[in-house]
Each structure stands twice: as structure tokens, then as C-alpha cells.
Design a protein around this motif. Structure first.
Motif, PDB file in Angstrom:
ATOM      1  N   ARG A  40       0.451  -1.089  -0.260  1.00 29.67           N
ATOM      2  CA  ARG A  40       0.031   0.069  -0.073  1.00 29.67           C
ATOM      3  C   ARG A  40       0.621   1.481   0.153  1.00 29.67           C
ATOM      4  O   ARG A  40       0.741   1.971  -0.770  1.00 29.67           O
ATOM      5  CB  ARG A  40      -0.849   0.176   1.012  1.00 29.67           C
ATOM      6  CG  ARG A  40      -2.079   0.869   1.576  1.00 29.67           C
ATOM      7  CD  ARG A  40      -2.468   1.041   2.540  1.00 29.67           C
ATOM      8  NE  ARG A  40      -3.447   2.100   3.491  1.00 29.67           N
ATOM      9  CZ  ARG A  40      -4.748   1.700   3.575  1.00 29.67           C
ATOM     10  NH1 ARG A  40      -5.025   0.123   3.728  1.00 29.67           N
ATOM     11  NH2 ARG A  40      -5.634   2.773   4.038  1.00 29.67           N
ATOM     12  N   VAL A  43       2.900   1.933  -2.869  1.00 32.40           N
ATOM     13  CA  VAL A  43       1.920   2.404  -3.866  1.00 32.40           C
ATOM     14  C   VAL A  43       1.628   3.749  -3.926  1.00 32.40           C
ATOM     15  O   VAL A  43       1.268   4.655  -4.677  1.00 32.40           O
ATOM     16  CB  VAL A  43       0.306   1.627  -4.535  1.00 32.40           C
ATOM     17  CG1 VAL A  43      -0.542   2.412  -5.084  1.00 32.40           C
ATOM     18  CG2 VAL A  43      -0.146   0.083  -4.430  1.00 32.40           C
ATOM     19  N   TYR A  46       4.473   5.393  -5.427  1.00 34.41           N
ATOM     20  CA  TYR A  46       5.345   5.176  -6.684  1.00 34.41           C
ATOM     21  C   TYR A  46       3.877   5.977  -7.666  1.00 34.41           C
ATOM     22  O   TYR A  46       4.166   7.750  -8.974  1.00 34.41           O
ATOM     23  CB  TYR A  46       4.612   3.753  -7.298  1.00 34.41           C
ATOM     24  CG  TYR A  46       4.992   3.007  -8.630  1.00 34.41           C
ATOM     25  CD1 TYR A  46       5.981   3.860  -8.844  1.00 34.41           C
ATOM     26  CD2 TYR A  46       3.264   3.361  -9.466  1.00 34.41           C
ATOM     27  CE1 TYR A  46       5.815   3.026 -10.491  1.00 34.41           C
ATOM     28  CE2 TYR A  46       3.377   2.981 -10.676  1.00 34.41           C
ATOM     29  CZ  TYR A  46       5.164   2.982 -10.748  1.00 34.41           C
ATOM     30  OH  TYR A  46       4.863   2.145 -12.123  1.00 34.41           O
ATOM     31  N   TYR A  54      -5.774   7.917  -2.005  1.00 36.76           N
ATOM     32  CA  TYR A  54      -5.387   6.208  -1.988  1.00 36.76           C
ATOM     33  C   TYR A  54      -7.123   5.257  -1.657  1.00 36.76           C
ATOM     34  O   TYR A  54      -7.524   4.674  -2.493  1.00 36.76           O
ATOM     35  CB  TYR A  54      -4.323   5.989  -1.218  1.00 36.76           C
ATOM     36  CG  TYR A  54      -4.656   3.886  -0.705  1.00 36.76           C
ATOM     37  CD1 TYR A  54      -3.919   3.007  -2.028  1.00 36.76           C
ATOM     38  CD2 TYR A  54      -5.534   3.426   0.141  1.00 36.76           C
ATOM     39  CE1 TYR A  54      -4.242   1.682  -1.848  1.00 36.76           C
ATOM     40  CE2 TYR A  54      -4.984   2.160  -0.157  1.00 36.76           C
ATOM     41  CZ  TYR A  54      -4.415   1.261  -0.713  1.00 36.76           C
ATOM     42  OH  TYR A  54      -4.559   0.175  -0.597  1.00 36.76           O
ATOM     43  N   LEU A  63      -8.036   1.932  -7.843  1.00 40.77           N
ATOM     44  CA  LEU A  63      -6.764   0.843  -7.514  1.00 40.77           C
ATOM     45  C   LEU A  63      -8.582  -0.446  -7.453  1.00 40.77           C
ATOM     46  O   LEU A  63      -9.294   0.100  -6.352  1.00 40.77           O
ATOM     47  CB  LEU A  63      -6.259   1.589  -6.096  1.00 40.77           C
ATOM     48  CG  LEU A  63      -5.796   2.335  -6.587  1.00 40.77           C
ATOM     49  CD1 LEU A  63      -5.067   3.235  -6.056  1.00 40.77           C
ATOM     50  CD2 LEU A  63      -4.526   2.487  -7.886  1.00 40.77           C
ATOM     51  N   PHE A  74      -0.482  -4.235  -4.516  1.00 44.77           N
ATOM     52  CA  PHE A  74      -0.888  -4.645  -5.841  1.00 44.77           C
ATOM     53  C   PHE A  74       0.289  -4.689  -7.178  1.00 44.77           C
ATOM     54  O   PHE A  74       1.182  -4.607  -6.735  1.00 44.77           O
ATOM     55  CB  PHE A  74      -0.791  -3.260  -6.313  1.00 44.77           C
ATOM     56  CG  PHE A  74      -1.732  -2.024  -5.132  1.00 44.77           C
ATOM     57  CD1 PHE A  74      -3.417  -2.033  -5.567  1.00 44.77           C
ATOM     58  CD2 PHE A  74      -1.601  -1.833  -3.760  1.00 44.77           C
ATOM     59  CE1 PHE A  74      -3.834  -1.468  -5.189  1.00 44.77           C
ATOM     60  CE2 PHE A  74      -2.669  -1.073  -3.690  1.00 44.77           C
ATOM     61  CZ  PHE A  74      -3.789  -1.316  -3.748  1.00 44.77           C
ATOM     62  N   LEU A  76       1.999  -4.695 -10.758  1.00 49.94           N
ATOM     63  CA  LEU A  76       2.429  -3.141 -10.907  1.00 49.94           C
ATOM     64  C   LEU A  76       2.118  -2.936 -12.641  1.00 49.94           C
ATOM     65  O   LEU A  76       1.555  -1.539 -12.617  1.00 49.94           O
ATOM     66  CB  LEU A  76       4.198  -3.091 -11.099  1.00 49.94           C
ATOM     67  CG  LEU A  76       4.344  -1.400 -11.828  1.00 49.94           C
ATOM     68  CD1 LEU A  76       4.496  -0.820 -10.624  1.00 49.94           C
ATOM     69  CD2 LEU A  76       6.172  -2.391 -11.772  1.00 49.94           C
ATOM     70  N   LEU A  79      -1.555  -1.113 -12.366  1.00 49.09           N
ATOM     71  CA  LEU A  79      -1.018   0.324 -11.760  1.00 49.09           C
ATOM     72  C   LEU A  79      -1.144   1.198 -13.003  1.00 49.09           C
ATOM     73  O   LEU A  79      -1.416   2.601 -13.055  1.00 49.09           O
ATOM     74  CB  LEU A  79       0.241   0.030 -11.074  1.00 49.09           C
ATOM     75  CG  LEU A  79      -0.412   0.146  -9.641  1.00 49.09           C
ATOM     76  CD1 LEU A  79       0.713  -0.113  -8.216  1.00 49.09           C
ATOM     77  CD2 LEU A  79      -1.671   0.066  -7.989  1.00 49.09           C
ATOM     78  N   TYR A  83      -1.069   4.965 -12.868  1.00 45.03           N
ATOM     79  CA  TYR A  83       0.321   5.751 -13.295  1.00 45.03           C
ATOM     80  C   TYR A  83       0.283   6.949 -14.270  1.00 45.03           C
ATOM     81  O   TYR A  83       0.399   8.050 -14.596  1.00 45.03           O
ATOM     82  CB  TYR A  83       1.510   4.657 -13.769  1.00 45.03           C
ATOM     83  CG  TYR A  83       2.839   5.383 -13.854  1.00 45.03           C
ATOM     84  CD1 TYR A  83       3.791   5.949 -13.145  1.00 45.03           C
ATOM     85  CD2 TYR A  83       2.850   5.999 -15.174  1.00 45.03           C
ATOM     86  CE1 TYR A  83       4.736   6.376 -13.368  1.00 45.03           C
ATOM     87  CE2 TYR A  83       4.127   6.179 -15.126  1.00 45.03           C
ATOM     88  CZ  TYR A  83       5.420   6.862 -15.004  1.00 45.03           C
ATOM     89  OH  TYR A  83       6.780   7.314 -15.015  1.00 45.03           O
TER      90      TYR A  83
END
Length: 92
Positions: A40, A43, A46, A54, A63, A74, A76, A79, A83
Motif C-alpha cells: 500500500r 503504491v 509510486y 488512495y 485501484l 498490487f 505493477l 497500476l 500511473y
């Protein structure tokens, strides 16, 4: 599927086609290993988002964490859309 998710899917499909052509870069080079699991906090770091953002993104389904006993995880690859949104909004 919203427009952003559709765009991400198209981009990923283009990547798959181009990768077969043995280009000099890969998805991993651009975004990291897609099967990497992030916590978490990772993320949030990131995507450069706050705890409240969030929670809001998890609640509205933007998400989608994998619920595990040790906390949310998660992949990648899941995401990428978030992102791109963070990049567009100037957070990254």
C-alpha cells in the motif's frame, strides 16, 4: 470500461505486438516488472498520492488491491492506468 482503461489496454496490446519485433526496449524497461507486487505504501509513493486519495481510489474502484492477510498488495501491471493519470496531473 472507461476511456482511460481502454487506452491503457490498447497501449499494452501495441507493446505486445512491438515486443514480438524485438525492439530495444521492453515494458520492464519503461515501467518495471509487471508481476512485481507492491505494498500500500509503495503504491502511494509510486503514484505520489495521499492516504485519502488512495482510499478514495480503492473505494471507487480505480485501484483494485489484492486483499492478503498482511495487507493490500498490487501488481505493477494493474497500476498503469493510475500511473498515467498521475503523470497527466503533474504528480510524477
Amino acid at each position: 470500461m472507461n476511456n482511460l482503461e481502454a487506452l491503457v489496454q490498447v497501449m499494452y496490446n501495441i507493446y505486445l505486438v512491438l515486443n514480438k519485433e524485438q525492439l530495444t526496449f521492453t515494458f520492464i524497461d519503461l515501467f518495471g516488472d509487471p508481476n512485481t507486487q507492491l505494498t500500500r505504501q509503495q503504491v502511494k509513493d509510486y503514484l505520489k498520492i495521499s492516504e485519502s486519495t488512495y482510499k478514495r481510489k480503492v473505494k471507487d474502484g480505480t485501484l483494485r488491491p489484492v486483499k492478503l492477510p498482511g495487507g493490500d498488495r498490487f501488481y505493477l501491471k494493474d497500476l498503469l492506468a493510475a500511473y498515467l493519470e498521475s503523470k497527466q496531473k503533474g504528480r510524477i
